[in-house]
Motif scaffolding. Structure first.
Motif, PDB file in Angstrom:
ATOM      1  N   ASN A  37      -7.150  -2.497   1.679  1.00 35.31           N
ATOM      2  CA  ASN A  37      -6.858  -1.106   2.074  1.00 35.31           C
ATOM      3  C   ASN A  37      -5.388  -1.276   2.799  1.00 35.31           C
ATOM      4  O   ASN A  37      -4.603  -0.342   2.779  1.00 35.31           O
ATOM      5  N   SER A  40      -2.499  -1.656   0.715  1.00 39.55           N
ATOM      6  CA  SER A  40      -2.233  -0.513   0.027  1.00 39.55           C
ATOM      7  C   SER A  40      -1.421   0.493   1.142  1.00 39.55           C
ATOM      8  O   SER A  40      -0.472   0.988   0.682  1.00 39.55           O
ATOM      9  N   GLU A  44       2.708   1.679   0.881  1.00 34.58           N
ATOM     10  CA  GLU A  44       3.106   3.037   0.488  1.00 34.58           C
ATOM     11  C   GLU A  44       4.343   3.701   1.146  1.00 34.58           C
ATOM     12  O   GLU A  44       4.559   2.941   2.170  1.00 34.58           O
ATOM     13  N   LEU A 103       0.171   2.229  -4.232  1.00 35.98           N
ATOM     14  CA  LEU A 103      -0.443   1.000  -4.765  1.00 35.98           C
ATOM     15  C   LEU A 103      -2.071   1.389  -4.356  1.00 35.98           C
ATOM     16  O   LEU A 103      -2.469   1.431  -3.251  1.00 35.98           O
ATOM     17  N   ALA A 104      -3.048   1.356  -5.573  1.00 32.20           N
ATOM     18  CA  ALA A 104      -4.420   1.671  -5.036  1.00 32.20           C
ATOM     19  C   ALA A 104      -5.004   0.542  -5.851  1.00 32.20           C
ATOM     20  O   ALA A 104      -4.640   0.077  -6.885  1.00 32.20           O
ATOM     21  N   GLY A 125      -5.474  -2.781 -10.291  1.00 27.33           N
ATOM     22  CA  GLY A 125      -4.250  -2.490  -9.201  1.00 27.33           C
ATOM     23  C   GLY A 125      -3.396  -1.172  -9.990  1.00 27.33           C
ATOM     24  O   GLY A 125      -3.145  -1.632 -11.091  1.00 27.33           O
TER      25      GLY A 125
END
Length: 167
Positions: A37, A40, A44, A103-104, A125
């Motif tokens: 997390n 990610s 961002e 990106l998750a 991803g």
């Protein structure tokens, strides 16, 4: 009477301390997900950013990796071990190419070794971005990451793209 009251208060404090310990101490799986997390969030990007902000972000991402990281992505013909010092320039280059980036990570499959110092994480991803020229990028990759526990923090040591026969 006073003695019973003191024993009750002490017992209550012990129970509260145990509850707080279990609430605030995270499992290794939770710490690993938290690391993804964090990655990610750092990746961002929304709009233009100052060069100093980009450099700070790249440095923060670099700090999430061990001394070297092996990156294997067959779909891009990448198979190289990067020293930690080379991660930041690559991050800066990627951030310069995109106006927006997201990106998750989903579908975590975490396997922690018996010695509790290494973990292999399979996941999906999803990368969505817009280039500086306005072109949209949407990619989904199955990835296997290797992490190592150093001073109670999980750090990335390897990233491997997994070839999927069919979606």
């Amino acid at each position: 009477m006073v003695n019973a009251k003191n024993i009750f208060v002490a017992g209550l404090l012990i129970v509260c301390g145990m509850i707080a310990f279990f609430i605030f101490s995270q499992s290794d799986e939770a710490k690993i997900k938290k690391q993804f997390n964090k990655l990610s969030e750092k990746i961002e990007k929304n709009g233009n950013e100052h060069d100093l902000i980009a450099a700070k972000t790249a440095h923060e991402i670099e700090q999430m990796f061990t001394g070297s990281v092996r990156i294997q992505i067959p779909s891009y013909s990448v198979d190289k071990t990067f020293p930690r010092s080379e991660i930041s320039p690559h991050v800066l280059y990627a951030r310069a190419r995109y106006q927006k980036m997201d990106l998750a990570f989903h579908d975590f499959q975490i396997e922690i070794a018996e010695d509790k110092t290494t973990a292999v994480v399979g996941l999906t991803g999803i990368f969505e971005a817009s280039t500086t020229s306005g072109e949209r990028v949407n990619e989904i990759h199955e990835v296997e990451c290797t992490l190592e526990k150093i001073e109670d923090e999980w750090m990335f040591t390897g990233i491997e793209g997994v070839e999927v026969l069919e979606r």
